[in-house]
Design a protein around this motif. Structure first.
Motif, mmCIF file in Angstrom:
data_model
loop_
_atom_site.group_PDB
_atom_site.id
_atom_site.type_symbol
_atom_site.label_atom_id
_atom_site.label_comp_id
_atom_site.label_asym_id
_atom_site.label_seq_id
_atom_site.Cartn_x
_atom_site.Cartn_y
_atom_site.Cartn_z
ATOM 1 N N VAL A 21 68.714 -51.048 -50.525
ATOM 2 C CA VAL A 21 68.527 -52.482 -50.708
ATOM 3 C C VAL A 21 69.883 -53.118 -50.428
ATOM 4 N N ILE A 22 69.896 -54.066 -49.486
ATOM 5 C CA ILE A 22 71.149 -54.667 -49.048
ATOM 6 C C ILE A 22 71.064 -56.173 -49.229
ATOM 7 N N ARG A 23 72.080 -56.742 -49.859
ATOM 8 C CA ARG A 23 72.128 -58.172 -50.114
ATOM 9 C C ARG A 23 73.199 -58.788 -49.236
ATOM 10 N N GLN A 24 72.840 -59.806 -48.455
ATOM 11 C CA GLN A 24 73.815 -60.519 -47.646
ATOM 12 C C GLN A 24 74.413 -61.622 -48.485
ATOM 13 N N GLY A 25 75.712 -61.662 -48.588
ATOM 14 C CA GLY A 25 76.389 -62.697 -49.351
ATOM 15 C C GLY A 25 77.183 -62.105 -50.490
ATOM 16 N N VAL A 26 77.836 -62.977 -51.213
ATOM 17 C CA VAL A 26 78.720 -62.553 -52.291
ATOM 18 C C VAL A 26 77.915 -62.248 -53.540
ATOM 19 N N GLY A 27 78.215 -61.137 -54.175
ATOM 20 C CA GLY A 27 77.613 -60.796 -55.459
ATOM 21 C C GLY A 27 76.427 -59.868 -55.338
ATOM 22 N N THR A 28 76.148 -59.233 -56.440
ATOM 23 C CA THR A 28 75.007 -58.311 -56.506
ATOM 24 C C THR A 28 74.091 -58.681 -57.670
ATOM 25 N N ASP A 29 74.167 -59.936 -58.108
ATOM 26 C CA ASP A 29 73.410 -60.347 -59.288
ATOM 27 C C ASP A 29 71.900 -60.282 -59.083
ATOM 28 N N ASN A 30 71.429 -60.343 -57.846
ATOM 29 C CA ASN A 30 69.982 -60.269 -57.644
ATOM 30 C C ASN A 30 69.505 -58.850 -57.338
ATOM 31 N N LEU A 31 70.428 -57.894 -57.303
ATOM 32 C CA LEU A 31 70.036 -56.490 -57.214
ATOM 33 C C LEU A 31 69.816 -55.991 -58.633
ATOM 34 N N HIS A 32 68.818 -55.225 -58.853
ATOM 35 C CA HIS A 32 68.470 -54.726 -60.189
ATOM 36 C C HIS A 32 68.952 -53.276 -60.269
ATOM 37 N N PRO A 33 70.207 -53.036 -60.730
ATOM 38 C CA PRO A 33 70.786 -51.693 -60.643
ATOM 39 C C PRO A 33 69.996 -50.615 -61.379
ATOM 40 N N ASP A 34 69.443 -50.925 -62.532
ATOM 41 C CA ASP A 34 68.657 -49.919 -63.262
ATOM 42 C C ASP A 34 67.410 -49.522 -62.483
ATOM 43 N N LEU A 35 66.741 -50.510 -61.922
ATOM 44 C CA LEU A 35 65.544 -50.251 -61.125
ATOM 45 C C LEU A 35 65.882 -49.436 -59.882
#
Length: 69
Positions: A21-35
């Protein structure tokens, strides 16, 4: 999937195919690390995405303000 959260429903709908899962932009707040960890998927962000475009646009807006456009 730009600017959206990655909830269990989204990963479930994607099936077994995704390998990351790759997020474009600053931050990883919308990635759900536990999931992602439960699904054994790495999560990445691309923090320098669109930096040149944003700086160019900001400069153009500053010039437009200076010229009272």
């Amino acid at each position: 999937m730009h600017r959206c959260r990655v909830p269990p429903e989204l990963l479930g709908a994607a099936g077994p195919g995704p390998r990351a899962v790759i997020r474009q932009g600053v931050g990883t707040d919308n990635l759900h690390p536990d999931l992602l960890a439960r699904r054994n998927l790495p999560g990445f962000s691309v923090p320098d995405y669109c930096v040149d475009e944003v700086s160019t646009h900001t400069t153009a807006l500053a010039l437009a303000l200076e010229r009272a456009l």
